[in-house]
Design an enzyme around this catalytic site. Sequence first.
Site, short mmCIF file in Angstrom:
data_model
loop_
_atom_site.label_atom_id
_atom_site.label_comp_id
_atom_site.label_asym_id
_atom_site.label_seq_id
_atom_site.Cartn_x
_atom_site.Cartn_y
_atom_site.Cartn_z
N LEU A 222 0.61 -1.02 0.38
CA LEU A 222 -0.13 0.15 -0.08
C LEU A 222 0.91 0.93 -0.27
O LEU A 222 1.79 1.38 1.32
CB LEU A 222 -1.34 -0.03 1.33
N ASP A 223 0.47 2.08 -0.70
CA ASP A 223 1.59 3.87 -0.96
C ASP A 223 2.67 3.56 -0.96
O ASP A 223 3.73 4.12 -0.19
CB ASP A 223 0.66 4.24 0.44
N GLU A 224 3.62 2.08 -2.19
CA GLU A 224 4.85 2.52 -1.42
C GLU A 224 5.02 1.41 -2.89
O GLU A 224 6.32 1.09 -3.00
CB GLU A 224 5.68 0.60 -0.72
#
Length: 279
Positions: A222-224
């Site tokens: 997530l969001d990486e």
Amino acid sequence: MNYLTVLISCADQVGLVTNITRILAAHQLNIIAMREFVDEENRAFFTRIACTGTQPEMDLLEGELLKNLPDKATVSLVTDKQKQIAVLVTKEYHCLAEILIRNQFKTLGANVQCVVGNYDGLRDFAERLGIPYFYVDHNEKDKASFEAEVKQIINQFEVDYVVLAKFMRILSPDFVKDYAGKIINIHHSFLPAFIGANPYRQAFERGVKIIGATAHFVTNNLDEGPIITQHTTHVDHNFGVKEMVRAGKEIEKKVLLDALELVFEDRVFVSGNKTVVFR
């Protein structure tokens, strides 16, 4: 005049540029711009070459390049055909508006094939600009069924990229795998700070003096995913959450459109969890 962009990534070694340019010249391709980067730590080479000339035999050119490059090299030959995209949205309109207005005036660098929303509120806006809008209710379906319907819609079109323009749903690993390397997200934070939901409230509570936004490729983390571009703006004690949100939305639009322009012009290489961006 035909335009061709040659994208190459491979292990670094002596003589790469000489070999590549020799082969392009043999195919009567004139180099009008060339950028290269060597990641010395990982001994990796990246280049983006813009050419003009008679359309070459693509399979033959690709084969000759691969034959003269190190093992496991990647070669992409990109014509000037415009990219096709699908846009996924929830309720917020600001990023979608920027995309559709540029699409309307042919300055996006891609064609919007459809908009898919898990709410119906943005239908009228999209359809006023001639873009098909599809509503898929996430409340009445389990996640697998919801994503299956979204994929069915996207797959009706020949889509090069899926753009998450404030699409506030976490995608499953299966969905991400089906469009690996093709999903671009705008996150309302200067990553890696404030991952997940409500980053502006997190920023306000932390008392930060800079807020920002990040456009990145989507992965299962997530969001990486690999970051394409980021921007920031200064805030101070006069900014409450609402003021931060208002300022953040302006940054989000700028960051997303900047990232899309870079991607649509084939200026972004993904290298592990990083990117090489030739501006």
